[in-house]
Design a protein around this motif. Structure first.
Motif, PDB file in Angstrom:
ATOM      1  N   ASP A   1      -3.236  11.458  -8.239  1.00 53.60           N
ATOM      2  CA  ASP A   1      -3.550  12.791  -8.750  1.00 53.60           C
ATOM      3  C   ASP A   1      -3.234  13.806  -7.651  1.00 53.60           C
ATOM      4  OD1 ASP A   1      -4.802  15.187  -9.512  1.00 53.60           O
ATOM      5  OD2 ASP A   1      -6.426  14.139 -10.539  1.00 53.60           O
ATOM      6  N   PRO A   2      -2.388  14.798  -7.927  1.00 59.11           N
ATOM      7  CA  PRO A   2      -2.037  15.777  -6.886  1.00 59.11           C
ATOM      8  C   PRO A   2      -3.240  16.459  -6.248  1.00 59.11           C
ATOM      9  CG  PRO A   2      -0.592  16.020  -8.778  1.00 59.11           C
ATOM     10  CD  PRO A   2      -1.665  15.053  -9.183  1.00 59.11           C
ATOM     11  N   ALA A   3      -4.350  16.520  -6.974  1.00 56.36           N
ATOM     12  CA  ALA A   3      -5.553  17.137  -6.417  1.00 56.36           C
ATOM     13  C   ALA A   3      -6.213  16.265  -5.357  1.00 56.36           C
ATOM     14  CB  ALA A   3      -6.561  17.434  -7.535  1.00 56.36           C
ATOM     15  N   HIS A   4      -5.750  15.017  -5.228  1.00 58.44           N
ATOM     16  CA  HIS A   4      -6.380  14.076  -4.294  1.00 58.44           C
ATOM     17  C   HIS A   4      -5.344  13.392  -3.409  1.00 58.44           C
ATOM     18  CE1 HIS A   4     -10.485  14.218  -5.942  1.00 58.44           C
ATOM     19  NE2 HIS A   4      -9.907  14.341  -7.119  1.00 58.44           N
ATOM     20  N   SER A   5      -4.305  14.090  -3.029  1.00 60.22           N
ATOM     21  CA  SER A   5      -3.277  13.486  -2.183  1.00 60.22           C
ATOM     22  C   SER A   5      -3.757  13.438  -0.739  1.00 60.22           C
ATOM     23  CB  SER A   5      -1.976  14.276  -2.291  1.00 60.22           C
ATOM     24  OG  SER A   5      -2.190  15.640  -1.991  1.00 60.22           O
ATOM     25  N   HIS A   6      -4.409  12.344  -0.371  1.00 60.20           N
ATOM     26  CA  HIS A   6      -4.989  12.175   0.954  1.00 60.20           C
ATOM     27  C   HIS A   6      -4.534  10.828   1.520  1.00 60.20           C
ATOM     28  CE1 HIS A   6      -8.023  11.646   4.110  1.00 60.20           C
ATOM     29  NE2 HIS A   6      -8.224  12.949   4.031  1.00 60.20           N
ATOM     30  N   PRO A   7      -4.256  10.734   2.817  1.00 59.72           N
ATOM     31  CA  PRO A   7      -3.784   9.459   3.397  1.00 59.72           C
ATOM     32  C   PRO A   7      -4.736   8.292   3.177  1.00 59.72           C
ATOM     33  CG  PRO A   7      -3.471  11.268   4.954  1.00 59.72           C
ATOM     34  CD  PRO A   7      -4.239  11.832   3.812  1.00 59.72           C
ATOM     35  N   GLU A   8      -6.041   8.553   3.032  1.00 62.97           N
ATOM     36  CA  GLU A   8      -6.987   7.468   2.793  1.00 62.97           C
ATOM     37  C   GLU A   8      -6.652   6.693   1.527  1.00 62.97           C
ATOM     38  OE1 GLU A   8     -11.051   8.683   2.707  1.00 62.97           O
ATOM     39  OE2 GLU A   8     -11.027   9.505   4.740  1.00 62.97           O
ATOM     40  N   ILE A   9      -6.100   7.374   0.538  1.00 60.01           N
ATOM     41  CA  ILE A   9      -5.816   6.726  -0.747  1.00 60.01           C
ATOM     42  C   ILE A   9      -4.806   5.607  -0.555  1.00 60.01           C
ATOM     43  CG2 ILE A   9      -4.753   7.088  -3.003  1.00 60.01           C
ATOM     44  CD1 ILE A   9      -6.008   9.891  -2.990  1.00 60.01           C
ATOM     45  N   LEU A  10      -3.714   5.889   0.137  1.00 63.72           N
ATOM     46  CA  LEU A  10      -2.680   4.881   0.339  1.00 63.72           C
ATOM     47  C   LEU A  10      -3.198   3.741   1.208  1.00 63.72           C
ATOM     48  CD1 LEU A  10       0.162   4.291  -0.543  1.00 63.72           C
ATOM     49  CD2 LEU A  10       1.019   5.565   1.433  1.00 63.72           C
ATOM     50  N   ARG A  11      -3.984   4.057   2.215  1.00 62.03           N
ATOM     51  CA  ARG A  11      -4.533   2.992   3.070  1.00 62.03           C
ATOM     52  C   ARG A  11      -5.451   2.071   2.278  1.00 62.03           C
ATOM     53  NH1 ARG A  11      -4.839   7.172   7.086  1.00 62.03           N
ATOM     54  NH2 ARG A  11      -7.038   7.551   6.628  1.00 62.03           N
ATOM     55  N   LEU A  12      -6.291   2.644   1.416  1.00 65.14           N
ATOM     56  CA  LEU A  12      -7.168   1.815   0.588  1.00 65.14           C
ATOM     57  C   LEU A  12      -6.372   0.958  -0.386  1.00 65.14           C
ATOM     58  CD1 LEU A  12     -10.259   3.988  -0.416  1.00 65.14           C
ATOM     59  CD2 LEU A  12     -10.280   1.800   0.776  1.00 65.14           C
ATOM     60  N   ALA A  13      -5.327   1.538  -0.968  1.00 64.31           N
ATOM     61  CA  ALA A  13      -4.498   0.778  -1.906  1.00 64.31           C
ATOM     62  C   ALA A  13      -3.863  -0.430  -1.220  1.00 64.31           C
ATOM     63  CB  ALA A  13      -3.422   1.683  -2.493  1.00 64.31           C
ATOM     64  N   TRP A  14      -3.347  -0.224  -0.009  1.00 66.98           N
ATOM     65  CA  TRP A  14      -2.740  -1.337   0.715  1.00 66.98           C
ATOM     66  C   TRP A  14      -3.789  -2.363   1.137  1.00 66.98           C
ATOM     67  CZ3 TRP A  14       1.878  -2.924   0.326  1.00 66.98           C
ATOM     68  CH2 TRP A  14       2.931  -2.036   0.129  1.00 66.98           C
ATOM     69  N   ALA A  15      -4.978  -1.918   1.488  1.00 65.42           N
ATOM     70  CA  ALA A  15      -6.032  -2.872   1.831  1.00 65.42           C
ATOM     71  C   ALA A  15      -6.392  -3.739   0.627  1.00 65.42           C
ATOM     72  CB  ALA A  15      -7.265  -2.132   2.344  1.00 65.42           C
ATOM     73  N   ALA A  16      -6.465  -3.105  -0.554  1.00 56.17           N
ATOM     74  CA  ALA A  16      -6.745  -3.871  -1.774  1.00 56.17           C
ATOM     75  C   ALA A  16      -5.640  -4.875  -2.045  1.00 56.17           C
ATOM     76  CB  ALA A  16      -6.916  -2.916  -2.950  1.00 56.17           C
ATOM     77  N   LEU A  17      -4.394  -4.458  -1.825  1.00 56.01           N
ATOM     78  CA  LEU A  17      -3.281  -5.391  -2.013  1.00 56.01           C
ATOM     79  C   LEU A  17      -3.320  -6.512  -0.990  1.00 56.01           C
ATOM     80  CD1 LEU A  17      -0.302  -3.030  -2.914  1.00 56.01           C
ATOM     81  CD2 LEU A  17      -1.204  -4.906  -4.309  1.00 56.01           C
ATOM     82  N   ALA A  18      -3.738  -6.198   0.234  1.00 57.56           N
ATOM     83  CA  ALA A  18      -3.842  -7.239   1.261  1.00 57.56           C
ATOM     84  C   ALA A  18      -4.807  -8.333   0.808  1.00 57.56           C
ATOM     85  CB  ALA A  18      -4.308  -6.634   2.583  1.00 57.56           C
ATOM     86  N   ARG A  19      -5.892  -7.942   0.158  1.00 54.72           N
ATOM     87  CA  ARG A  19      -6.821  -8.944  -0.369  1.00 54.72           C
ATOM     88  C   ARG A  19      -6.137  -9.824  -1.419  1.00 54.72           C
ATOM     89  NH1 ARG A  19     -12.849  -6.420  -1.458  1.00 54.72           N
ATOM     90  NH2 ARG A  19     -13.510  -6.256   0.743  1.00 54.72           N
ATOM     91  N   GLN A  20      -5.340  -9.199  -2.288  1.00 50.85           N
ATOM     92  CA  GLN A  20      -4.656  -9.975  -3.320  1.00 50.85           C
ATOM     93  C   GLN A  20      -3.632 -10.931  -2.704  1.00 50.85           C
ATOM     94  OE1 GLN A  20      -5.875  -9.837  -6.384  1.00 50.85           O
ATOM     95  NE2 GLN A  20      -7.274  -8.325  -5.515  1.00 50.85           N
ATOM     96  N   VAL A  21      -2.961 -10.474  -1.663  1.00 53.10           N
ATOM     97  CA  VAL A  21      -1.999 -11.345  -0.970  1.00 53.10           C
ATOM     98  C   VAL A  21      -2.721 -12.556  -0.397  1.00 53.10           C
ATOM     99  CG1 VAL A  21      -0.517 -11.509   1.066  1.00 53.10           C
ATOM    100  CG2 VAL A  21      -0.303  -9.562  -0.480  1.00 53.10           C
ATOM    101  N   ASP A  22      -3.862 -12.337   0.255  1.00 48.28           N
ATOM    102  CA  ASP A  22      -4.606 -13.448   0.836  1.00 48.28           C
ATOM    103  C   ASP A  22      -5.139 -14.390  -0.241  1.00 48.28           C
ATOM    104  OD1 ASP A  22      -4.153 -12.590   3.402  1.00 48.28           O
ATOM    105  OD2 ASP A  22      -6.081 -11.565   3.622  1.00 48.28           O
ATOM    106  N   GLU A  23      -5.569 -13.825  -1.370  1.00 47.58           N
ATOM    107  CA  GLU A  23      -6.135 -14.667  -2.430  1.00 47.58           C
ATOM    108  C   GLU A  23      -5.074 -15.487  -3.150  1.00 47.58           C
ATOM    109  OE1 GLU A  23      -8.437 -12.267  -5.059  1.00 47.58           O
ATOM    110  OE2 GLU A  23      -9.883 -11.663  -3.507  1.00 47.58           O
TER     111      GLU A  23
END
Length: 254
Positions: free
Chosen positions: A116-138
């Motif tokens: 959402d353009p109203a929430h374009s913050h670097p934390e969003i991408l970092r959290l998304a990659w962290a969530a994907l990292a969990r899926q990679v490990d699982e």
């Protein structure tokens, strides 16, 4: 999956039809509403949904603003047992991926990532990659892949970015996607006088993060007239991600 969060945002897996509807509505606003004629506006654009048959086979991740609860970003992912299942992916509709059929490890296709353009913050991408990292490990995935989108259908506006991808980030020949879509833009070489830093600034943030992890791309972009975008096949082999980046993601993933 236990919830991940930072100071402003949290990420979780969609659990019901309401969650999926919210993700599809955000996807519509990001991918489809900009391409609609001006008659589509207001409540109609807000209530529209971007959906396709692959949604039923994917899991969906939601990044929410902690204070307001508003959906800030979302993406979906499709786990595949190995390259033998590559034909099930969204990317296989647009790219000739026969070389990847020999990939021996599990894979994850990441798609429909939008913020959402109203929430374009670097934390969003970092959290998304962290969530994907969990899926990679699982799942033990050895490859993450998907399509990285460039706005519009005018390739000239992205010429320097495409040239940079061709010269520095093309997929290795053993995995390189071939042409399948009816309309594509082949990448030209980067002129000797061009500034690579300026060209890199023209890359979408998600693609830049893929490349920072050692990712690679196809040698052409596909023109998607329905969504009025051009997209590039993008992959990253998990074993080639820099160790420092892996450690940082795993710390955030807990």
């Amino acid at each position: 999956m236990p919830q991940l969060q930072t100071g402003r945002y949290r990420v979780r897996i969609a659990t019901d039809a309401c969650d999926l509807r919210a993700a599809r509505q955000l996807r519509f606003r990001c991918f489809r509403a900009p391409a609609l004629v001006s008659a589509w506006a207001g409540a109609e654009a807000e209530a529209g949904e971007d959906a396709d048959p692959l949604d039923a086979h994917c899991r969906h991740m939601l990044v929410e603003h902690r204070e307001s609860g508003r959906l800030a970003a979302c993406f979906r992912w499709l786990p595949l047992g190995s390259g033998a299942e590559i034909g099930r992916s969204y990317s296989a509709q647009h790219y000739e991926l026969s070389r990847l059929r020999d990939f021996p490890e599990p894979m994850i296709e990441v798609g429909r990532f939008c913020v959402d353009p109203a929430h374009s913050h670097p934390e969003i991408l970092r959290l998304a990659w962290a969530a994907l990292a969990r899926q990679v490990d699982e799942t033990g995935a050895g490859l993450l892949f998907g399509c990285s989108s460039f706005a519009g259908l005018d390739a000239s506006g992205h010429a320097r970015a495409f040239a940079l991808l061709r010269d520095r980030h093309r997929a290795p020949p053993r995995w390189r996607p071939g042409i399948k879509a009816p309309e594509v833009c082949r990448f030209a070489a980067l002129p000797a006088a061009a500034d690579p830093a300026s060209a890199r600034a023209g890359l979408p943030p998600l693609l830049r993060s893929y490349l920072a992890m050692g990712g690679w791309v196809s040698d052409h972009a596909v023109l998607d007239r329905e969504l009025r975008t051009m997209h590039v096949f993008t992959g990253v082999e998990v074993r080639l991600i820099p160790p420092a980046r892996v450690r940082a993601l795993r710390r955030l993933a807990g």
